[in-house]
Design a protein around this motif. Structure first.
Motif, PDB file in Angstrom:
ATOM      1  N   LEU A 151     -33.132 -27.960 -60.208  1.00 28.77           N
ATOM      2  CA  LEU A 151     -31.764 -27.799 -59.728  1.00 28.77           C
ATOM      3  C   LEU A 151     -31.009 -29.123 -59.768  1.00 28.77           C
ATOM      4  CD1 LEU A 151     -32.245 -25.347 -56.706  1.00 28.77           C
ATOM      5  CD2 LEU A 151     -31.561 -24.830 -59.058  1.00 28.77           C
ATOM      6  N   VAL A 152     -31.691 -30.194 -59.404  1.00 29.55           N
ATOM      7  CA  VAL A 152     -31.059 -31.510 -59.485  1.00 29.55           C
ATOM      8  C   VAL A 152     -30.648 -31.805 -60.922  1.00 29.55           C
ATOM      9  CG1 VAL A 152     -31.483 -34.000 -59.330  1.00 29.55           C
ATOM     10  CG2 VAL A 152     -32.187 -32.511 -57.467  1.00 29.55           C
ATOM     11  N   ASP A 193     -33.484 -22.656 -46.005  1.00 32.06           N
ATOM     12  CA  ASP A 193     -33.450 -23.971 -45.374  1.00 32.06           C
ATOM     13  C   ASP A 193     -32.098 -24.647 -45.535  1.00 32.06           C
ATOM     14  OD1 ASP A 193     -36.074 -23.367 -44.961  1.00 32.06           O
ATOM     15  OD2 ASP A 193     -36.884 -24.786 -46.412  1.00 32.06           O
ATOM     16  N   SER A 194     -31.142 -23.911 -46.070  1.00 30.03           N
ATOM     17  CA  SER A 194     -29.775 -24.426 -46.274  1.00 30.03           C
ATOM     18  C   SER A 194     -29.721 -25.668 -47.151  1.00 30.03           C
ATOM     19  CB  SER A 194     -29.096 -24.738 -44.937  1.00 30.03           C
ATOM     20  OG  SER A 194     -29.088 -23.584 -44.135  1.00 30.03           O
ATOM     21  N   VAL A 195     -30.685 -25.792 -48.045  1.00 31.35           N
ATOM     22  CA  VAL A 195     -30.662 -26.918 -48.977  1.00 31.35           C
ATOM     23  C   VAL A 195     -29.676 -26.620 -50.105  1.00 31.35           C
ATOM     24  CG1 VAL A 195     -32.025 -28.304 -50.593  1.00 31.35           C
ATOM     25  CG2 VAL A 195     -33.034 -27.532 -48.446  1.00 31.35           C
ATOM     26  N   VAL A 196     -29.724 -25.397 -50.595  1.00 27.78           N
ATOM     27  CA  VAL A 196     -28.747 -24.950 -51.586  1.00 27.78           C
ATOM     28  C   VAL A 196     -28.210 -23.585 -51.162  1.00 27.78           C
ATOM     29  CG1 VAL A 196     -29.784 -26.171 -53.527  1.00 27.78           C
ATOM     30  CG2 VAL A 196     -30.544 -23.868 -52.980  1.00 27.78           C
ATOM     31  N   GLU A 197     -27.132 -23.186 -51.818  1.00 29.41           N
ATOM     32  CA  GLU A 197     -26.589 -21.863 -51.538  1.00 29.41           C
ATOM     33  C   GLU A 197     -26.199 -21.199 -52.844  1.00 29.41           C
ATOM     34  OE1 GLU A 197     -23.307 -21.907 -48.863  1.00 29.41           O
ATOM     35  OE2 GLU A 197     -22.887 -19.775 -49.161  1.00 29.41           O
ATOM     36  N   PHE A 198     -26.628 -19.982 -53.027  1.00 31.71           N
ATOM     37  CA  PHE A 198     -26.289 -19.261 -54.249  1.00 31.71           C
ATOM     38  C   PHE A 198     -25.072 -18.381 -54.021  1.00 31.71           C
ATOM     39  CE2 PHE A 198     -29.217 -20.065 -57.675  1.00 31.71           C
ATOM     40  CZ  PHE A 198     -30.123 -20.901 -57.052  1.00 31.71           C
ATOM     41  N   LEU A 199     -24.047 -18.659 -54.825  1.00 27.86           N
ATOM     42  CA  LEU A 199     -22.806 -17.902 -54.742  1.00 27.86           C
ATOM     43  C   LEU A 199     -22.941 -16.625 -55.545  1.00 27.86           C
ATOM     44  CD1 LEU A 199     -20.676 -21.067 -55.425  1.00 27.86           C
ATOM     45  CD2 LEU A 199     -21.322 -20.128 -53.206  1.00 27.86           C
ATOM     46  N   SER A 200     -23.722 -16.721 -56.613  1.00 22.34           N
ATOM     47  CA  SER A 200     -24.096 -15.544 -57.384  1.00 22.34           C
ATOM     48  C   SER A 200     -25.459 -15.844 -57.982  1.00 22.34           C
ATOM     49  CB  SER A 200     -23.069 -15.267 -58.479  1.00 22.34           C
ATOM     50  OG  SER A 200     -23.250 -16.185 -59.546  1.00 22.34           O
ATOM     51  N   LEU A 201     -26.007 -14.943 -58.765  1.00 20.91           N
ATOM     52  CA  LEU A 201     -27.335 -15.172 -59.330  1.00 20.91           C
ATOM     53  C   LEU A 201     -27.384 -16.442 -60.181  1.00 20.91           C
ATOM     54  CD1 LEU A 201     -28.663 -11.687 -60.470  1.00 20.91           C
ATOM     55  CD2 LEU A 201     -29.632 -13.229 -58.772  1.00 20.91           C
ATOM     56  N   ARG A 203     -25.060 -19.057 -60.159  1.00 21.47           N
ATOM     57  CA  ARG A 203     -24.175 -20.130 -59.709  1.00 21.47           C
ATOM     58  C   ARG A 203     -24.571 -20.571 -58.314  1.00 21.47           C
ATOM     59  NH1 ARG A 203     -19.932 -22.884 -61.063  1.00 21.47           N
ATOM     60  NH2 ARG A 203     -20.095 -22.149 -63.205  1.00 21.47           N
ATOM     61  N   PHE A 204     -24.684 -21.884 -58.139  1.00 23.67           N
ATOM     62  CA  PHE A 204     -25.104 -22.368 -56.822  1.00 23.67           C
ATOM     63  C   PHE A 204     -24.371 -23.649 -56.453  1.00 23.67           C
ATOM     64  CE2 PHE A 204     -27.565 -24.829 -59.777  1.00 23.67           C
ATOM     65  CZ  PHE A 204     -27.807 -26.040 -59.153  1.00 23.67           C
ATOM     66  N   GLN A 205     -24.452 -23.994 -55.186  1.00 30.07           N
ATOM     67  CA  GLN A 205     -23.974 -25.312 -54.788  1.00 30.07           C
ATOM     68  C   GLN A 205     -24.970 -25.941 -53.845  1.00 30.07           C
ATOM     69  OE1 GLN A 205     -20.130 -24.076 -53.053  1.00 30.07           O
ATOM     70  NE2 GLN A 205     -20.759 -25.162 -51.219  1.00 30.07           N
ATOM     71  N   VAL A 206     -24.915 -27.262 -53.796  1.00 30.35           N
ATOM     72  CA  VAL A 206     -25.899 -27.993 -53.007  1.00 30.35           C
ATOM     73  C   VAL A 206     -25.351 -28.241 -51.611  1.00 30.35           C
ATOM     74  CG1 VAL A 206     -27.281 -30.083 -52.857  1.00 30.35           C
ATOM     75  CG2 VAL A 206     -26.754 -29.097 -55.092  1.00 30.35           C
ATOM     76  N   ARG A 207     -26.141 -27.861 -50.598  1.00 31.81           N
ATOM     77  CA  ARG A 207     -25.705 -28.046 -49.209  1.00 31.81           C
ATOM     78  C   ARG A 207     -26.229 -29.369 -48.655  1.00 31.81           C
ATOM     79  NH1 ARG A 207     -22.154 -25.668 -48.094  1.00 31.81           N
ATOM     80  NH2 ARG A 207     -21.678 -23.461 -47.885  1.00 31.81           N
ATOM     81  N   LEU A 212     -32.579 -32.139 -51.039  1.00 30.06           N
ATOM     82  CA  LEU A 212     -32.896 -31.665 -52.380  1.00 30.06           C
ATOM     83  C   LEU A 212     -33.495 -32.784 -53.218  1.00 30.06           C
ATOM     84  CD1 LEU A 212     -32.702 -29.169 -54.212  1.00 30.06           C
ATOM     85  CD2 LEU A 212     -30.554 -30.088 -55.074  1.00 30.06           C
ATOM     86  N   GLU A 213     -32.886 -33.956 -53.131  1.00 29.86           N
ATOM     87  CA  GLU A 213     -33.365 -35.071 -53.944  1.00 29.86           C
ATOM     88  C   GLU A 213     -34.703 -35.604 -53.450  1.00 29.86           C
ATOM     89  OE1 GLU A 213     -29.902 -37.646 -54.085  1.00 29.86           O
ATOM     90  OE2 GLU A 213     -29.534 -36.909 -56.133  1.00 29.86           O
ATOM     91  N   ALA A 214     -34.925 -35.518 -52.156  1.00 30.30           N
ATOM     92  CA  ALA A 214     -36.223 -35.925 -51.619  1.00 30.30           C
ATOM     93  C   ALA A 214     -37.322 -35.017 -52.165  1.00 30.30           C
ATOM     94  CB  ALA A 214     -36.200 -35.869 -50.090  1.00 30.30           C
ATOM     95  N   LEU A 215     -37.026 -33.747 -52.237  1.00 35.64           N
ATOM     96  CA  LEU A 215     -37.990 -32.801 -52.786  1.00 35.64           C
ATOM     97  C   LEU A 215     -38.234 -33.044 -54.264  1.00 35.64           C
ATOM     98  CD1 LEU A 215     -37.150 -29.315 -51.245  1.00 35.64           C
ATOM     99  CD2 LEU A 215     -39.363 -30.438 -51.298  1.00 35.64           C
TER     100      LEU A 215
END
Lengths: 217, 217
Positions: A151-152, A193-201, A203-207, A212-215
């Motif tokens: 994802l990153v 875990d509210s790390v990312v959020e999917f707006l659709s299958l 499309r996503f945005q990073v919360r 996320l980057e630590a992972l």
DNA sequence: CGGTTAATTGAACGCATTCAACACGAGTGG
DNA sequence: CCACTCGTGTTGAATGCGTTCAATTAACCG
């Protein structure tokens, strides 16, 4: 000329290489529809491609049907740089795509053109780096880390708040060395875990960027 | 001249490349003892090596201590072909080793020498192929298949009935993306099935070639 | 709308890992 | 020659992560 490149290369990682320019000059514009093959594994290595629009993936399938996605290529990327007499991966258009195609012989005709040789070597080096990164990912990371890193990577390609997944869950899974179910579960977990959020299958945005980057590390 | 090469390259995969000859001519003979570093990750990319005797491995360690072995290099192989300003892997002598070292600048001084450029590109291509194979192995194979494929690879390097494992179990594990325990268990299991037989910790012979190769596929 | 494919969710299983104990071999010194 | 140690490799038992198989839901498209 950097401007001209920036238009078809959203990442702007590639400098305006002599190879890119050569393909632009010598190549033919060509369109591929979804899932159409640019070349198949076992095909003779003959052509070189540069993605203009859309996304291309390279894959390799074993005799018993297991599939590995080698890489995803976006606008500006060079595809078909494999060595040897025949392709070890196949390349397909992931989405409808537009590419520039050139015969290798045409590029080879410029052998001795130091700048071009250099550009081919650079492109091959980038390809090597890509494969090495992929190797590390497959060898060292667990499912959460793989998906996060993926994802990153996607986010780095895009701009703005939301990012697009050009590929299916199956493509993701085959790229990451996981099953489609594990990818799906991991995505819902990251969303939980509210790390990312999917707006659709697709499309996503990073919360939570730091998480996320630590992972992904 | 093929004879001269055959002497220090048991696999005879590399044709007597212009790069190998350049290193032979421009380079200095150099000896490394066990576990000594040829270069470290993060080091400036400056030198190019050709293994004359012994074995070299490239490794990468993450911040949290996980280790991935990139590849093992034997007599005749070129090490240090990475791109970029600094090394992403480190290289260490696995055994006591003898190598030819040359500054990249010295090779670059021959830029325009078409044959040499071509040879560097070929070597880089081989490196890419290696990384791609490794990638497939990590992504698609299970423990048995990984270990079997590894043993087949070793056997292809050697000649005669028995083959040598130059590396420790830990090195194998880090190369295959497994733990040392899993490698050990898998080896005993393969031995239990009479596929291979270990004469000592570091020496084995193949009892059932078809079975081993079927697993390695 | 149905019909079809893609994605998610659930439950059970199994492979590889983890943690711990033990075996082996090489080198050292009494 | 044996006891001791240290590094390396093997083995055992328990855990857990990711897979597998199956069912359900969601998205897409005529």
């Amino acid at each position: 000329m950097t401007l001209a490149l920036a238009i078809d290369d959203p990442r702007q990682v590639c400098p305006p290489s002599a190879l890119a320019r050569a393909i632009e000059k010598l190549g033919v514009r060509c369109r591929f529809c979804r899932d159409e093959e640019l070349y198949g594994q076992g095909d003779e290595v003959d052509l070189l491609f540069r993605v203009v629009r859309g996304v291309v993936r390279t894959t390799r399938v074993t005799v018993d049907g297991r599939r590995q996605v080698g890489a995803f290529y976006y606008a500006g990327d060079i595809v078909g740089l494999e060595t040897g007499p025949q392709h070890r991966f196949s390349a397909e258009a992931l989405t409808e795509a537009e590419v520039r195609v050139v015969r290798r012989a045409a590029v080879r005709a410029f052998a001795g053109d130091t700048e071009l040789d250099r550009a081919v070597l650079d492109a091959t080096h980038r390809e090597l780096e890509r494969a090495q990164d992929h190797m590390l990912m497959l060898g060292l990371k667990n499912a959460r880390e793989k998906v996060a890193a993926f994802l990153v990577g996607l986010a780095q390609l895009g701009a703005g708040e939301t990012f697009e997944l050009a590929m299916s869950r199956q493509d993701m899974a085959d790229y990451l060395g996981l099953t489609i179910e594990t990818v799906s579960r991991t995505l819902t977990q990251l969303q939980g875990d509210s790390v990312v959020e999917f707006l659709s299958l697709r499309r996503f945005q990073v919360r939570k960027w730091p998480a996320l980057e630590a992972l992904a590390a």
